[in-house]
Design an enzyme around this catalytic site. Structure first.
Site, PDB file in Angstrom:
ATOM      1  N   LYS A  11      -0.647  -0.976  17.615  1.00  0.00           N
ATOM      2  CA  LYS A  11      -0.033  -0.079  16.637  1.00  0.00           C
ATOM      3  C   LYS A  11      -0.624   1.342  16.720  1.00  0.00           C
ATOM      4  O   LYS A  11      -1.685   1.546  17.338  1.00  0.00           O
ATOM      5  CB  LYS A  11      -0.213  -0.681  15.233  1.00  0.00           C
ATOM      6  CG  LYS A  11       0.543  -2.007  15.044  1.00  0.00           C
ATOM      7  CD  LYS A  11       0.420  -2.519  13.607  1.00  0.00           C
ATOM      8  CE  LYS A  11       1.181  -3.826  13.394  1.00  0.00           C
ATOM      9  NZ  LYS A  11       1.095  -4.306  11.971  1.00  0.00           N
ATOM     10  N   TYR A  51      11.311  -4.651  12.126  1.00  0.00           N
ATOM     11  CA  TYR A  51      10.702  -5.292  10.953  1.00  0.00           C
ATOM     12  C   TYR A  51      11.746  -5.655   9.889  1.00  0.00           C
ATOM     13  O   TYR A  51      11.411  -5.771   8.705  1.00  0.00           O
ATOM     14  CB  TYR A  51       9.630  -4.378  10.354  1.00  0.00           C
ATOM     15  CG  TYR A  51       8.260  -4.528  11.014  1.00  0.00           C
ATOM     16  CD1 TYR A  51       7.581  -5.753  11.012  1.00  0.00           C
ATOM     17  CD2 TYR A  51       7.626  -3.450  11.618  1.00  0.00           C
ATOM     18  CE1 TYR A  51       6.324  -5.885  11.597  1.00  0.00           C
ATOM     19  CE2 TYR A  51       6.366  -3.581  12.201  1.00  0.00           C
ATOM     20  CZ  TYR A  51       5.733  -4.805  12.186  1.00  0.00           C
ATOM     21  OH  TYR A  51       4.485  -4.945  12.751  1.00  0.00           O
ATOM     22  N   PHE A  59       6.341  -2.890   0.620  1.00  0.00           N
ATOM     23  CA  PHE A  59       5.600  -2.077   1.590  1.00  0.00           C
ATOM     24  C   PHE A  59       6.456  -1.634   2.779  1.00  0.00           C
ATOM     25  O   PHE A  59       5.962  -0.973   3.689  1.00  0.00           O
ATOM     26  CB  PHE A  59       4.354  -2.832   2.089  1.00  0.00           C
ATOM     27  CG  PHE A  59       4.634  -4.178   2.731  1.00  0.00           C
ATOM     28  CD1 PHE A  59       5.101  -4.279   4.033  1.00  0.00           C
ATOM     29  CD2 PHE A  59       4.408  -5.352   2.026  1.00  0.00           C
ATOM     30  CE1 PHE A  59       5.344  -5.507   4.618  1.00  0.00           C
ATOM     31  CE2 PHE A  59       4.655  -6.589   2.610  1.00  0.00           C
ATOM     32  CZ  PHE A  59       5.127  -6.659   3.905  1.00  0.00           C
ATOM     33  N   ARG A  87      -2.212 -14.821  18.080  1.00  0.00           N
ATOM     34  CA  ARG A  87      -2.450 -14.693  16.635  1.00  0.00           C
ATOM     35  C   ARG A  87      -3.935 -14.934  16.317  1.00  0.00           C
ATOM     36  O   ARG A  87      -4.501 -14.286  15.432  1.00  0.00           O
ATOM     37  CB  ARG A  87      -1.571 -15.676  15.856  1.00  0.00           C
ATOM     38  CG  ARG A  87      -0.067 -15.467  16.035  1.00  0.00           C
ATOM     39  CD  ARG A  87       0.492 -14.284  15.285  1.00  0.00           C
ATOM     40  NE  ARG A  87       0.344 -14.404  13.855  1.00  0.00           N
ATOM     41  CZ  ARG A  87       0.891 -13.556  12.987  1.00  0.00           C
ATOM     42  NH1 ARG A  87       1.634 -12.530  13.417  1.00  0.00           N
ATOM     43  NH2 ARG A  87       0.707 -13.684  11.701  1.00  0.00           N
ATOM     44  N   THR A  93      -4.077 -10.894   8.898  1.00  0.00           N
ATOM     45  CA  THR A  93      -3.314  -9.659   8.637  1.00  0.00           C
ATOM     46  C   THR A  93      -4.175  -8.610   7.937  1.00  0.00           C
ATOM     47  O   THR A  93      -4.130  -7.430   8.280  1.00  0.00           O
ATOM     48  CB  THR A  93      -2.078  -9.985   7.751  1.00  0.00           C
ATOM     49  OG1 THR A  93      -1.335 -11.037   8.371  1.00  0.00           O
ATOM     50  CG2 THR A  93      -1.190  -8.769   7.568  1.00  0.00           C
ATOM     51  N   ARG A 104      -8.496  -7.451  14.828  1.00  0.00           N
ATOM     52  CA  ARG A 104      -8.397  -6.753  13.545  1.00  0.00           C
ATOM     53  C   ARG A 104      -9.767  -6.551  12.893  1.00  0.00           C
ATOM     54  O   ARG A 104     -10.018  -5.513  12.270  1.00  0.00           O
ATOM     55  CB  ARG A 104      -7.423  -7.483  12.624  1.00  0.00           C
ATOM     56  CG  ARG A 104      -5.963  -7.197  13.014  1.00  0.00           C
ATOM     57  CD  ARG A 104      -4.989  -8.133  12.363  1.00  0.00           C
ATOM     58  NE  ARG A 104      -3.596  -7.671  12.466  1.00  0.00           N
ATOM     59  CZ  ARG A 104      -2.553  -8.445  12.228  1.00  0.00           C
ATOM     60  NH1 ARG A 104      -2.716  -9.713  11.868  1.00  0.00           N
ATOM     61  NH2 ARG A 104      -1.329  -7.968  12.339  1.00  0.00           N
ATOM     62  N   ASN A 114      -3.288  -2.156  10.703  1.00  0.00           N
ATOM     63  CA  ASN A 114      -4.057  -3.307  11.166  1.00  0.00           C
ATOM     64  C   ASN A 114      -4.021  -3.546  12.673  1.00  0.00           C
ATOM     65  O   ASN A 114      -4.147  -4.672  13.141  1.00  0.00           O
ATOM     66  CB  ASN A 114      -3.676  -4.563  10.364  1.00  0.00           C
ATOM     67  CG  ASN A 114      -2.207  -4.909  10.484  1.00  0.00           C
ATOM     68  OD1 ASN A 114      -1.484  -4.285  11.250  1.00  0.00           O
ATOM     69  ND2 ASN A 114      -1.770  -5.913   9.748  1.00  0.00           N
ATOM     70  N   HIS A 117       0.344  -6.033  16.257  1.00  0.00           N
ATOM     71  CA  HIS A 117       1.371  -6.990  15.830  1.00  0.00           C
ATOM     72  C   HIS A 117       1.434  -8.089  16.875  1.00  0.00           C
ATOM     73  O   HIS A 117       1.272  -7.822  18.067  1.00  0.00           O
ATOM     74  CB  HIS A 117       2.753  -6.315  15.748  1.00  0.00           C
ATOM     75  CG  HIS A 117       3.881  -7.307  15.751  1.00  0.00           C
ATOM     76  ND1 HIS A 117       4.293  -7.937  14.609  1.00  0.00           N
ATOM     77  CD2 HIS A 117       4.614  -7.837  16.769  1.00  0.00           C
ATOM     78  CE1 HIS A 117       5.260  -8.797  14.918  1.00  0.00           C
ATOM     79  NE2 HIS A 117       5.470  -8.749  16.220  1.00  0.00           N
ATOM     80  N   GLU A 128      11.728 -10.674  19.898  1.00  0.00           N
ATOM     81  CA  GLU A 128      10.917  -9.457  19.991  1.00  0.00           C
ATOM     82  C   GLU A 128      10.726  -9.009  21.446  1.00  0.00           C
ATOM     83  O   GLU A 128      10.692  -7.808  21.732  1.00  0.00           O
ATOM     84  CB  GLU A 128       9.573  -9.687  19.305  1.00  0.00           C
ATOM     85  CG  GLU A 128       9.745  -9.855  17.793  1.00  0.00           C
ATOM     86  CD  GLU A 128       8.454 -10.199  17.050  1.00  0.00           C
ATOM     87  OE1 GLU A 128       7.389 -10.303  17.703  1.00  0.00           O
ATOM     88  OE2 GLU A 128       8.524 -10.349  15.828  1.00  0.00           O
TER      89      GLU A 128
HETATM   90  P1  ATP Z   1       2.566  -8.358  12.173  1.00  0.00           P
HETATM   91  O1  ATP Z   1       3.959  -8.842  11.848  1.00  0.00           O
HETATM   92  O2  ATP Z   1       2.443  -6.855  12.168  1.00  0.00           O
HETATM   93  O3  ATP Z   1       2.005  -9.009  13.385  1.00  0.00           O
HETATM   94  P2  ATP Z   1       1.498 -10.224  10.340  1.00  0.00           P
HETATM   95  O4  ATP Z   1       2.466 -11.191  10.946  1.00  0.00           O
HETATM   96  O5  ATP Z   1       0.056 -10.600  10.337  1.00  0.00           O
HETATM   97  O6  ATP Z   1       1.589  -8.818  11.018  1.00  0.00           O
HETATM   98  P3  ATP Z   1       3.415  -9.847   8.238  1.00  0.00           P
HETATM   99  O7  ATP Z   1       3.384 -10.663   6.999  1.00  0.00           O
HETATM  100  O8  ATP Z   1       4.459 -10.145   9.266  1.00  0.00           O
HETATM  101  O9  ATP Z   1       1.945  -9.882   8.874  1.00  0.00           O
HETATM  102  O10 ATP Z   1       3.537  -8.324   7.806  1.00  0.00           O
HETATM  103  C1  ATP Z   1       3.954  -7.323   8.739  1.00  0.00           C
HETATM  104  C2  ATP Z   1       3.103  -6.098   8.555  1.00  0.00           C
HETATM  105  O11 ATP Z   1       3.393  -5.544   7.281  1.00  0.00           O
HETATM  106  C3  ATP Z   1       1.595  -6.350   8.537  1.00  0.00           C
HETATM  107  O12 ATP Z   1       1.020  -6.307   9.795  1.00  0.00           O
HETATM  108  C4  ATP Z   1       1.099  -5.201   7.693  1.00  0.00           C
HETATM  109  O13 ATP Z   1       0.950  -4.036   8.488  1.00  0.00           O
HETATM  110  C5  ATP Z   1       2.221  -5.010   6.704  1.00  0.00           C
HETATM  111  N1  ATP Z   1       1.911  -5.735   5.472  1.00  0.00           N
HETATM  112  C6  ATP Z   1       1.998  -7.054   5.252  1.00  0.00           C
HETATM  113  N2  ATP Z   1       1.634  -7.374   4.004  1.00  0.00           N
HETATM  114  C7  ATP Z   1       1.323  -6.202   3.405  1.00  0.00           C
HETATM  115  C8  ATP Z   1       0.884  -5.831   2.122  1.00  0.00           C
HETATM  116  N3  ATP Z   1       0.695  -6.738   1.170  1.00  0.00           N
HETATM  117  N4  ATP Z   1       0.657  -4.529   1.883  1.00  0.00           N
HETATM  118  C9  ATP Z   1       0.845  -3.594   2.839  1.00  0.00           C
HETATM  119  N5  ATP Z   1       1.270  -3.875   4.083  1.00  0.00           N
HETATM  120  C10 ATP Z   1       1.494  -5.149   4.369  1.00  0.00           C
HETATM  121 MG    MG Z   2       4.517 -10.758  11.209  1.00  0.00          MG
END
Ligand code: ATP
Ligand code: MG
Length: 140
Positions: A11, A51, A59, A87, A93, A104, A114, A117, A128
């Site tokens: 990212k 997304y 968010f 993962r 996350t 992370r 973070n 992805h 994806e």
């Molecule tokens: P990614 O999809 O980026 O790999 P992830 O699968 O660990 O991350 P997701 O639940 O898919 O997490 O959320 C996608 C992204 O949205 C997260 O990586 C983070 O940047 C953001 N995000 C998720 N939860 C929150 C939150 N509670 N507040 C702010 N941003 C969030």
């Molecule tokens: Mg995700």
């Protein structure tokens, strides 16, 4: 175990920190092979589409703004159980909850910024990877 492919995005925060190489090294050290890679500036439309599953979340706007705030590095990682392995290498996350030594924990500041992805399922990985790469660009 089965050989899988998964999509990774380094990212904008991690690209700004100049840790692309260190993150790719974590993937390689964890047994994953980089079989496609490119740097890219996402457009707002691309980030929103990528997304889309989160578009109802509070968010979403901040997430899209962050994802277009600078270039990202997208890659396809291949190996045994690549989706789960990636993962695990990424960590939780929320970097404050991420296990020591994960990407992370080492390179991310907050849940919004973070570092990486990673696809979270076989269905997501297929979607994806196709979102960013033609089949001819993936060289196992
Ligand atoms: P990614 O999809 O980026 O790999 P992830 O699968 O660990 O991350 P997701 O639940 O898919 O997490 O959320 C996608 C992204 O949205 C997260 O990586 C983070 O940047 C953001 N995000 C998720 N939860 C929150 C939150 N509670 N507040 C702010 N941003 C969030
Ligand atoms: Mg995700």
């Amino acid at each position: 175990m089965s050989i899988e492919k998964t999509l990774s995005i380094i990212k904008p925060d991690a690209v700004r920190k100049n840790v692309i190489g260190q993150i790719l090294t974590k993937f390689e050290g964890g047994g994953l092979k980089v079989v496609a890679v490119k740097m890219k500036q996402l457009t707002q439309t691309e980030a929103e589409a990528f997304y889309a599953e989160h578009k109802e979340r509070g968010f979403f706007g901040d997430l899209v703004r962050f994802m277009i705030s600078g270039p990202v590095v997208v890659s396809v990682l291949m190996g045994d159980d690549a989706i789960l392995k990636n993962r695990q290498l990424m960590g939780a996350t929320d970097p404050k909850k991420a296990e020591a030594g994960t990407i992370r924990a080492d390179f991310a500041e907050s849940i919004d910024e973070n570092a990486v992805h990673g696809s979270d399922s076989q269905v997501a990985a297929t979607r994806e990877i196709a979102f960013f790469f033609d089949t001819t660009e993936i060289i196992p």
